[in-house]
Design an enzyme around this catalytic site. Structure first.
Site, PDB file in Angstrom:
ATOM      1  N   ASP A 121       5.643  44.280  47.435  1.00 30.89           N
ATOM      2  CA  ASP A 121       5.207  44.463  46.057  1.00 30.89           C
ATOM      3  C   ASP A 121       5.503  45.898  45.633  1.00 30.89           C
ATOM      4  O   ASP A 121       5.103  46.845  46.321  1.00 30.89           O
ATOM      5  CB  ASP A 121       3.712  44.192  45.924  1.00 30.89           C
ATOM      6  CG  ASP A 121       3.334  42.764  46.310  1.00 30.89           C
ATOM      7  OD1 ASP A 121       4.250  41.934  46.462  1.00 30.89           O
ATOM      8  OD2 ASP A 121       2.134  42.493  46.454  1.00 30.89           O
ATOM      9  N   ASP A 177      -0.788  31.106  39.352  1.00 30.46           N
ATOM     10  CA  ASP A 177      -1.778  32.096  39.770  1.00 30.46           C
ATOM     11  C   ASP A 177      -3.135  31.621  39.267  1.00 30.46           C
ATOM     12  O   ASP A 177      -3.382  31.613  38.062  1.00 30.46           O
ATOM     13  CB  ASP A 177      -1.433  33.468  39.201  1.00 30.46           C
ATOM     14  CG  ASP A 177      -0.058  33.946  39.653  1.00 30.46           C
ATOM     15  OD1 ASP A 177       0.375  33.535  40.737  1.00 30.46           O
ATOM     16  OD2 ASP A 177       0.583  34.713  38.910  1.00 30.46           O
TER      17      ASP A 177
END
EC number: 5.3.1.16
Length: 255
Positions: A12, A131
């Site tokens: 990330d 998500d």
């Protein structure tokens, strides 16, 4: 991908650094150095996939496009790119840089017509990110609600989506274990493959996910647990490639 559970170490990127967040909160980052160095480390330890995320683009606070492209171009393994893929230009930019697959999140909620067209056109090159917070989808870097997950899933199924990256927001970065109930609910309602994300803390979590391959769980994204040393990547890969135990049975669908 084969019948084994495919492991995708997460890289990330925020502010040019490799980081890990807790529950997607931008201010909770822990930095782990240069993204390319980290990705090459995972490659050297045997990873066949990397899950590469532009967090700044996901939050709508700039982007790390050059870094993302550089990482993709310099790796010799498959890369799934995520974060800020919201239109044709960003999609084609990621694919032209060499991404094996692109994960589309917010656009699946905010521009369903384009998303449905992309699913039909690009097939295996596209995954849809679900998500999930409770029974709602989270959008814009998990800062807004995006509708009920099962309603959106039904629409995406009608469009022919082949793969979903399912993240339990409450578990992400928390080392509390995956949300197996959520995964069961999604798998029971899709013909596509599911990549599990969020909460993986121990090798036993990977063993349990490996046992869900028969119901549609294809892969697992692992971040914090690898970075803080809960287990090594080679050990995790061994678990993901191991035969499913004879006494293992998939969880029943959850209503």
């Amino acid at each position: 991908m084969t019948g084994e559970l495919t492991l995708l170490p997460a890289v990330d990127v925020q502010g040019g650094r490799a980081v890990q967040l807790q529950q997607g909160v931008a201010s909770s980052e822990r930095a782990f150095g240069d993204p390319l160095d980290v990705a090459q480390k995972w490659q050297g330890l045997g990873a066949q996939w990397i899950h590469l995320v532009d967090l700044d683009a996901a939050f709508g606070h700039g982007s790390n496009t050059k870094i993302i492209s550089s990482v993709v171009e310099q790796l010799d393994i498959n890369v799934e790119v995520s974060g800020g893929i919201r239109d044709q230009r960003s999609l084609e930019s990621a694919l032209s840089a060499g991404a094996t697959r692109v994960n589309i999140g917010t656009a699946a909620l905010e521009d369903p017509q384009w998303c449905d067209e992309v699913v039909g056109r690009y097939g295996e090159q596209v995954a849809i990110g679900l998500d999930v917070r409770g029974d709602q989808l989270a959008a814009r870097g998990w800062t807004r609600e995006g509708g009920k997950v099962l309603d959106v899933l039904a629409r995406l199924e009608d469009a022919g989506c082949r793969r979903y990256v399912v993240t339990d927001v409450a578990s992400d970065g928390m080392l509390t274990g995956p949300n197996y109930e959520l995964l069961g609910r999604i798998c029971a309602r899709t013909q596509g493959k599911v990549v599990a994300s969020g909460g993986i803390a121990a090798l036993e979590d990977l063993r349990r996910l490996r046992g869900l391959v028969p119901i549609g769980v294809e892969g697992a994204i692992v971040g914090t647990a690898l970075y803080v040393g809960n287990f090594t990547l080679p050990a995790a890969l061994d678990v993901c490639r191991a035969p499913i135990p004879a006494d293992s049975s998939p969880m029943p669908p959850t209503d």
